[in-house]
Design a protein around this motif. Structure first.
Motif, short mmCIF file in Angstrom:
data_model
loop_
_atom_site.label_atom_id
_atom_site.label_comp_id
_atom_site.label_asym_id
_atom_site.label_seq_id
_atom_site.Cartn_x
_atom_site.Cartn_y
_atom_site.Cartn_z
N ARG A 12 56.60 34.67 -40.12
CA ARG A 12 56.06 33.39 -39.65
C ARG A 12 57.05 32.32 -40.10
O ARG A 12 57.61 32.42 -41.19
CB ARG A 12 54.68 33.16 -40.27
CG ARG A 12 54.04 31.83 -39.99
CD ARG A 12 52.70 31.69 -40.73
NE ARG A 12 52.73 32.10 -42.14
CZ ARG A 12 53.32 31.43 -43.11
NH1 ARG A 12 53.96 30.32 -42.86
NH2 ARG A 12 53.27 31.87 -44.35
N ALA A 13 57.26 31.33 -39.29
CA ALA A 13 58.22 30.27 -39.64
C ALA A 13 57.86 29.66 -40.98
O ALA A 13 56.69 29.36 -41.24
CB ALA A 13 58.22 29.20 -38.55
N PRO A 41 60.64 36.11 -33.78
CA PRO A 41 59.18 36.07 -33.75
C PRO A 41 58.61 37.46 -33.44
O PRO A 41 59.11 38.15 -32.55
CB PRO A 41 58.86 35.08 -32.63
CG PRO A 41 60.07 34.22 -32.54
CD PRO A 41 61.23 35.10 -32.88
N GLY A 42 57.60 37.87 -34.18
CA GLY A 42 56.98 39.18 -33.98
C GLY A 42 57.60 40.29 -34.81
O GLY A 42 57.08 41.40 -34.87
N GLU A 43 58.71 39.99 -35.44
CA GLU A 43 59.39 41.00 -36.26
C GLU A 43 58.62 41.19 -37.57
O GLU A 43 57.98 40.27 -38.06
CB GLU A 43 60.80 40.48 -36.55
CG GLU A 43 61.74 41.48 -37.12
CD GLU A 43 63.18 40.94 -37.13
OE1 GLU A 43 64.07 41.77 -37.22
OE2 GLU A 43 63.40 39.72 -37.08
N ARG A 99 71.42 46.52 -38.48
CA ARG A 99 71.62 45.31 -37.68
C ARG A 99 70.82 45.46 -36.40
O ARG A 99 70.48 46.57 -35.97
CB ARG A 99 73.08 45.07 -37.39
CG ARG A 99 73.71 46.15 -36.55
CD ARG A 99 75.16 45.81 -36.22
NE ARG A 99 75.78 46.89 -35.47
CZ ARG A 99 75.64 47.08 -34.16
NH1 ARG A 99 74.91 46.25 -33.45
NH2 ARG A 99 76.23 48.09 -33.56
N LYS A 100 70.53 44.32 -35.78
CA LYS A 100 69.80 44.35 -34.51
C LYS A 100 70.74 44.81 -33.40
O LYS A 100 71.95 44.56 -33.46
CB LYS A 100 69.25 42.96 -34.19
CG LYS A 100 68.08 42.56 -35.08
CD LYS A 100 67.52 41.24 -34.66
CE LYS A 100 66.24 41.30 -33.90
NZ LYS A 100 65.25 42.27 -34.20
N LEU A 101 70.18 45.43 -32.38
CA LEU A 101 70.99 45.86 -31.24
C LEU A 101 71.24 44.72 -30.27
O LEU A 101 72.10 44.81 -29.40
CB LEU A 101 70.30 47.02 -30.51
CG LEU A 101 70.18 48.30 -31.32
CD1 LEU A 101 69.39 49.35 -30.54
CD2 LEU A 101 71.56 48.84 -31.68
N HIS A 102 70.47 43.64 -30.41
CA HIS A 102 70.64 42.49 -29.53
C HIS A 102 70.51 41.21 -30.35
O HIS A 102 69.95 41.22 -31.43
CB HIS A 102 69.57 42.50 -28.43
CG HIS A 102 68.20 42.25 -28.98
ND1 HIS A 102 67.46 43.22 -29.62
CD2 HIS A 102 67.44 41.13 -29.02
CE1 HIS A 102 66.30 42.72 -30.01
NE2 HIS A 102 66.26 41.45 -29.66
N GLU A 103 71.02 40.14 -29.80
CA GLU A 103 70.84 38.83 -30.42
C GLU A 103 69.53 38.26 -29.90
O GLU A 103 69.31 38.23 -28.69
CB GLU A 103 72.00 37.90 -30.06
CG GLU A 103 73.29 38.22 -30.77
CD GLU A 103 73.15 38.14 -32.28
OE1 GLU A 103 72.50 37.20 -32.78
OE2 GLU A 103 73.68 39.03 -32.97
N PRO A 104 68.64 37.84 -30.79
CA PRO A 104 67.35 37.29 -30.33
C PRO A 104 67.56 36.00 -29.54
O PRO A 104 68.47 35.22 -29.82
CB PRO A 104 66.59 37.04 -31.63
CG PRO A 104 67.60 37.04 -32.71
CD PRO A 104 68.76 37.85 -32.23
N ASP A 105 66.69 35.80 -28.50
CA ASP A 105 66.77 34.57 -27.70
C ASP A 105 66.41 33.36 -28.54
O ASP A 105 66.98 32.30 -28.41
CB ASP A 105 65.82 34.68 -26.50
CG ASP A 105 66.25 35.79 -25.56
OD1 ASP A 105 67.45 36.11 -25.53
OD2 ASP A 105 65.38 36.34 -24.87
N SER A 106 65.39 33.54 -29.37
CA SER A 106 64.98 32.44 -30.24
C SER A 106 64.74 33.01 -31.63
O SER A 106 64.41 34.18 -31.77
CB SER A 106 63.71 31.78 -29.71
OG SER A 106 62.65 32.71 -29.71
#
Ligand code: FES
Length: 97
Positions: A81-82, A25-27, A3-10
């Motif tokens: 990418r979206a 984005p960027g992942e 799991r991610k350590l943070h919630e993404p902003d977007s």
């Protein structure tokens, strides 16, 4: 599994085997695959055993999946990418679409 350590902003949405999934984005795609309930990317051609991203740097080839209709993509080397469509790779590669 992961799991991610943070919630993404977007977030953006990609499609994994027909299921919409949120990514940052960027992942890289392999990181998103590892966060899924079923964290595997392909089945081996002979025994059909599950394989998951391992080295995360383009060496082991365990992360191969189909991305936007192109098979055998190393998902650890490709950013999301979206609207991207990812399909776990089942067995051998198809030679014709
Ligand atoms: S995880 Fe090893 S090549 Fe992609």
């Amino acid at each position: 599994m992961f799991r991610k350590l943070h919630e993404p902003d977007s977030g953006i949405t990609i499609d994994i085997d027909g299921v919409p999934v949120t990514a940052e984005p960027g992942e890289i795609i392999a990181a998103v695959l590892l966060r899924q309930d079923e964290p595997w990317s392909r089945l081996t051609p002979i025994t059909r055993s599950k394989r998951a991203p391992y080295c995360m740097m383009g060496v082991c080839f365990e992360c191969l999946a189909e991305v936007d209709g192109i098979a055998w993509v190393q998902t650890c080397l490709k950013e999301v990418r979206a609207g991207m469509r990812v399909a776990r790779q089942i067995g051998r590669r198809r030679l014709t679409p």
